[in-house]
Write an enzyme that holds these catalytic residues in place. Structure first.
Site, PDB file in Angstrom:
ATOM      1  N   VAL A   1       0.833  -1.198   0.000  1.00 52.83           N
ATOM      2  CA  VAL A   1       0.000   0.000   0.000  1.00 52.83           C
ATOM      3  C   VAL A   1       0.872   1.252   0.000  1.00 52.83           C
ATOM      4  CG1 VAL A   1      -1.693   1.328   1.310  1.00 52.83           C
ATOM      5  CG2 VAL A   1      -1.985  -1.137   1.060  1.00 52.83           C
ATOM      6  N   CYS A   2       1.905   1.262   0.811  1.00 48.81           N
ATOM      7  CA  CYS A   2       2.788   2.437   0.864  1.00 48.81           C
ATOM      8  C   CYS A   2       3.486   2.676  -0.472  1.00 48.81           C
ATOM      9  CB  CYS A   2       3.808   2.283   1.981  1.00 48.81           C
ATOM     10  SG  CYS A   2       3.041   2.238   3.615  1.00 48.81           S
ATOM     11  N   THR A   3       3.798   1.623  -1.180  1.00 48.99           N
ATOM     12  CA  THR A   3       4.439   1.765  -2.491  1.00 48.99           C
ATOM     13  C   THR A   3       3.536   2.542  -3.434  1.00 48.99           C
ATOM     14  OG1 THR A   3       5.725  -0.251  -2.214  1.00 48.99           O
ATOM     15  CG2 THR A   3       5.339   0.476  -4.480  1.00 48.99           C
TER      16      THR A   3
END
Length: 101
Positions: free
Chosen positions: A49-51
């Site tokens: 998700v952070c990517t």
């Protein structure tokens, strides 16, 4: 005053030093002095998700800079891991972005 439950949107972040992909800074407050800043916190590098979130933020970075807003991301991982992960972020976005923060 720092709330007892942690930081919330609009709170002033306590000052801290940081080791970054753009060098070392002795003071977050001095780095952003006189400007708005987005401090994007993520739990760890290489999280799916952070990517995608970093990729989307990279797409908006020039617009934020035009508004004189600085961007910094924060995690517990070392700078070498950040550098490797940013290559992964760019690849995930089909090499159509540049992460400038």
């Amino acid at each position: 005053k720092m709330p007892t439950q942690g930081l919330r949107l609009g709170n002033i972040v306590p000052d801290f030093s940081m080791e970054t992909t753009h060098g070392n800074f002795d003071s977050f407050h001095e780095w952003k002095k006189g400007k708005w800043a987005i401090l994007f916190s993520h739990p760890a590098d290489f999280t799916p998700v952070c990517t995608t979130e970093i990729g989307r933020l990279a797409l908006k970075y020039d617009d934020l800079q035009a508004m004189d807003c600085l961007v910094a991301t924060l995690s517990v991982d070392p700078v070498k891991s950040h550098q490797d992960w940013l290559n992964d972020v760019v690849a995930h976005c089909e090499n159509e972005i540049e992460v400038k923060f």
